[in-house]
Write a protein that holds these residues in place. Structure first.
Motif, mmCIF file in Angstrom:
data_model
loop_
_atom_site.group_PDB
_atom_site.id
_atom_site.type_symbol
_atom_site.label_atom_id
_atom_site.label_comp_id
_atom_site.label_asym_id
_atom_site.label_seq_id
_atom_site.Cartn_x
_atom_site.Cartn_y
_atom_site.Cartn_z
ATOM 1 N N PRO A 186 -2.462 2.379 -0.850
ATOM 2 C CA PRO A 186 -3.566 2.160 -1.803
ATOM 3 C C PRO A 186 -4.013 0.702 -1.922
ATOM 4 C CG PRO A 186 -1.796 3.478 -2.789
ATOM 5 C CD PRO A 186 -1.259 2.877 -1.532
ATOM 6 N N VAL A 187 -3.200 -0.238 -1.428
ATOM 7 C CA VAL A 187 -3.540 -1.655 -1.577
ATOM 8 C C VAL A 187 -4.503 -2.042 -0.461
ATOM 9 C CG1 VAL A 187 -2.662 -4.008 -1.710
ATOM 10 C CG2 VAL A 187 -1.314 -2.119 -2.631
ATOM 11 N N ILE A 188 -5.752 -2.274 -0.812
ATOM 12 C CA ILE A 188 -6.780 -2.557 0.181
ATOM 13 C C ILE A 188 -7.147 -4.034 0.219
ATOM 14 C CG2 ILE A 188 -7.766 -0.242 0.179
ATOM 15 C CD1 ILE A 188 -9.812 -1.149 -1.836
ATOM 16 N N TYR A 189 -6.471 -4.838 -0.566
ATOM 17 C CA TYR A 189 -6.652 -6.284 -0.532
ATOM 18 C C TYR A 189 -5.319 -6.919 -0.919
ATOM 19 C CZ TYR A 189 -7.933 -11.018 -1.907
ATOM 20 O OH TYR A 189 -7.969 -12.366 -2.021
ATOM 21 N N ALA A 190 -4.972 -8.046 -0.282
ATOM 22 C CA ALA A 190 -3.705 -8.737 -0.542
ATOM 23 C C ALA A 190 -2.516 -7.806 -0.324
ATOM 24 C CB ALA A 190 -3.688 -9.313 -1.958
ATOM 25 N N GLU A 191 -2.588 -7.022 0.767
ATOM 26 C CA GLU A 191 -1.542 -6.037 1.054
ATOM 27 C C GLU A 191 -0.219 -6.687 1.454
ATOM 28 O OE1 GLU A 191 -3.092 -7.693 4.355
ATOM 29 O OE2 GLU A 191 -4.309 -6.496 2.983
ATOM 30 N N ASP A 192 -0.257 -7.966 1.872
ATOM 31 C CA ASP A 192 0.983 -8.652 2.239
ATOM 32 C C ASP A 192 1.899 -8.860 1.038
ATOM 33 O OD1 ASP A 192 -0.626 -8.853 4.458
ATOM 34 O OD2 ASP A 192 -0.126 -10.927 4.886
ATOM 35 N N MET A 193 1.306 -9.110 -0.127
ATOM 36 C CA MET A 193 2.095 -9.486 -1.298
ATOM 37 C C MET A 193 3.104 -8.419 -1.716
ATOM 38 S SD MET A 193 0.888 -10.896 -5.028
ATOM 39 C CE MET A 193 -0.250 -9.539 -5.286
ATOM 40 N N PRO A 194 2.705 -7.161 -1.971
ATOM 41 C CA PRO A 194 3.716 -6.176 -2.364
ATOM 42 C C PRO A 194 4.732 -5.906 -1.266
ATOM 43 C CG PRO A 194 1.595 -5.118 -2.008
ATOM 44 C CD PRO A 194 1.348 -6.594 -2.003
ATOM 45 N N PHE A 195 4.308 -5.991 0.002
ATOM 46 C CA PHE A 195 5.240 -5.819 1.111
ATOM 47 C C PHE A 195 6.322 -6.890 1.055
ATOM 48 C CE2 PHE A 195 6.727 -6.660 5.412
ATOM 49 C CZ PHE A 195 6.933 -5.399 5.934
ATOM 50 N N ASP A 196 5.908 -8.144 0.887
ATOM 51 C CA ASP A 196 6.866 -9.248 0.847
ATOM 52 C C ASP A 196 7.757 -9.187 -0.392
ATOM 53 O OD1 ASP A 196 5.864 -10.194 3.219
ATOM 54 O OD2 ASP A 196 4.512 -11.638 2.293
ATOM 55 N N LEU A 197 7.178 -8.840 -1.528
ATOM 56 C CA LEU A 197 7.979 -8.741 -2.752
ATOM 57 C C LEU A 197 9.068 -7.681 -2.616
ATOM 58 C CD1 LEU A 197 5.186 -9.062 -5.479
ATOM 59 C CD2 LEU A 197 6.999 -10.724 -4.988
ATOM 60 N N ILE A 236 -4.514 -5.494 -6.636
ATOM 61 C CA ILE A 236 -3.522 -5.931 -7.613
ATOM 62 C C ILE A 236 -3.082 -4.769 -8.483
ATOM 63 C CG2 ILE A 236 -3.090 -7.486 -9.563
ATOM 64 C CD1 ILE A 236 -5.206 -9.362 -8.333
ATOM 65 N N LEU A 237 -4.039 -3.914 -8.867
ATOM 66 C CA LEU A 237 -3.724 -2.765 -9.710
ATOM 67 C C LEU A 237 -2.799 -1.790 -8.985
ATOM 68 C CD1 LEU A 237 -4.169 -1.247 -12.363
ATOM 69 C CD2 LEU A 237 -6.243 -0.239 -11.365
ATOM 70 N N ALA A 238 -3.068 -1.530 -7.709
ATOM 71 C CA ALA A 238 -2.204 -0.639 -6.943
ATOM 72 C C ALA A 238 -0.794 -1.216 -6.826
ATOM 73 C CB ALA A 238 -2.793 -0.397 -5.552
ATOM 74 N N SER A 239 -0.695 -2.524 -6.629
ATOM 75 C CA SER A 239 0.614 -3.167 -6.556
ATOM 76 C C SER A 239 1.330 -3.079 -7.897
ATOM 77 C CB SER A 239 0.456 -4.635 -6.149
ATOM 78 O OG SER A 239 -0.131 -4.752 -4.872
ATOM 79 N N TYR A 240 0.589 -3.333 -8.971
ATOM 80 C CA TYR A 240 1.185 -3.263 -10.300
ATOM 81 C C TYR A 240 1.734 -1.857 -10.574
ATOM 82 C CZ TYR A 240 1.714 -2.949 -15.312
ATOM 83 O OH TYR A 240 2.226 -2.701 -16.559
#
Length: 334
Positions: A186-197, A236-240
């Motif tokens: 679902p993360v279509i922007y800044a997809e690297d961030m949740p992967f790295d976290l 960001i919402l999908a990551s949250y």
């Protein structure tokens, strides 16, 4: 039946309407003298990219092509990871490219410090407007092994080396599979961030190497990084939501660090949205409202009176009013 030899490296390259850059990207991979497979995931391209991918595969057996309907960068990388056969995973964006003999230097660095599941290298930035290639000024990579039981320390050290970009890392495929480390569809922007976290929850040991792994094309026209739209907040919402669903499995330190990092990504996009058109601001407002738990988190507003006031306006009057007032302030500054 002939037995397939496992390549050492699986290079995952998402491809979407990048015909102008694709030859340089793929060529830089195929010029490497190492055991590799290059997985080109055509993510529903509408230009000449699909035909180019097929041509690369016809000319070089190391190239594997997967055509799929558009699923976004995260979806393309998921497809690539699922198809990978190599011992190590590497990620390369199709508008970037590798330096000459990169894998040769990388293997040498990995042999100097063996036994890690995660290696992180350097990168250079290509400024298309000037043609200059230089190290990014805000990155501070310290070579050598790093180990910490503190999640916050691991995130900080990783982020300081090259922010959230995944194309600067080498990840053991079995390690990623064993811990279920994957991109979020679902993360279509800044997809690297949740992967790295998520990766850093499990990778307590990592090694930073001197190898320059990528020539990154900075500020490319049409790049997602340069299009400030509601998709930023959707990501960001999908990551949250993903990490919020994992709250019961997160340690207190992981919770604090993860949601603070999401907030630090949220605030620059709020600033950017304030400078957009009325239609864009209206589209962003309901997404910002859904991210209300992040409003009081993060360090972006600390020490800044103007943004501390903006945060107060956001909390008291809501996102539509805050974005409208922010837009007025932005215009007066010009």
């Amino acid at each position: 039946m002939e037995q397939q030899i496992q390549p050492k490296f699986s290079v995952i390259v998402p491809v979407y309407n990048v015909a102008a850059y694709l030859s340089q990207c793929v060529g830089s991979v195929l010029s490497q003298r190492a055991s590799l497979e290059c997985i080109l995931v055509d993510d529903g391209s509408t230009d000449q990219s699909p035909a180019m991918c097929d041509a690369f595969a016809e000319c070089d057996a190391r190239v594997r092509v997967i055509h799929q309907d558009n699923r976004g960068l995260a979806g393309a990388r998921i497809t690539g990871m699922n198809a990978a056969r190599g011992e190590w995973l590497l990620f390369l964006d199709s508008d970037d490219y590798w330096p000459e003999a990169m894998l040769e230097h990388l293997e040498a660095d990995m042999q100097k410090d063996p036994g890690f599941d995660l290696y992180i290298g350097r990168y250079l930035e290509l400024d298309e407007s000037t043609g200059s290639i230089a190290p990014p000024s805000e990155v501070h990579l310290v070579p050598g092994a790093f180990q910490s039981e503190s999640y916050a320390e691991r995130v900080r050290r990783f982020y300081d080396s090259a922010h959230w970009s995944v194309w600067k890392l080498v990840l053991r495929r079995e390690f990623a599979s064993a811990h279920g480390i994957q991109f979020l569809q679902p993360v279509i922007y800044a997809e690297d961030m949740p992967f790295d976290l998520e990766l850093l929850r499990h990778a307590r040991r990592m090694c930073f190497v001197e190898t320059v792994m990528v020539i990154y094309r900075a500020n490319r026209r049409g790049s997602l990084m340069n299009v400030n739209t509601p998709r930023h907040f959707q990501g960001i919402l999908a990551s949250y939501r993903h990490f919020d669903a994992l709250r019961s499995t997160l340690s207190p330190e992981e919770k604090a660090e993860i949601f603070a990092r999401l907030a630090n990504s949220f605030w620059p996009d709020v600033r950017g949205a304030s400078a957009q058109s009325k239609a864009v601001r209206r589209a962003c407002a309901p997404l910002i409202l859904q991210l209300k738990p992040l409003w009081k988190l993060g360090s972006q507003c600390r020490g800044r009176l103007d943004w501390s006031l903006y945060r107060i306006v956001l909390c008291v009057f809501g996102p539509r009013t805050a974005l409208a007032l922010g837009s007025i302030v932005q215009k007066r500054k010009k």
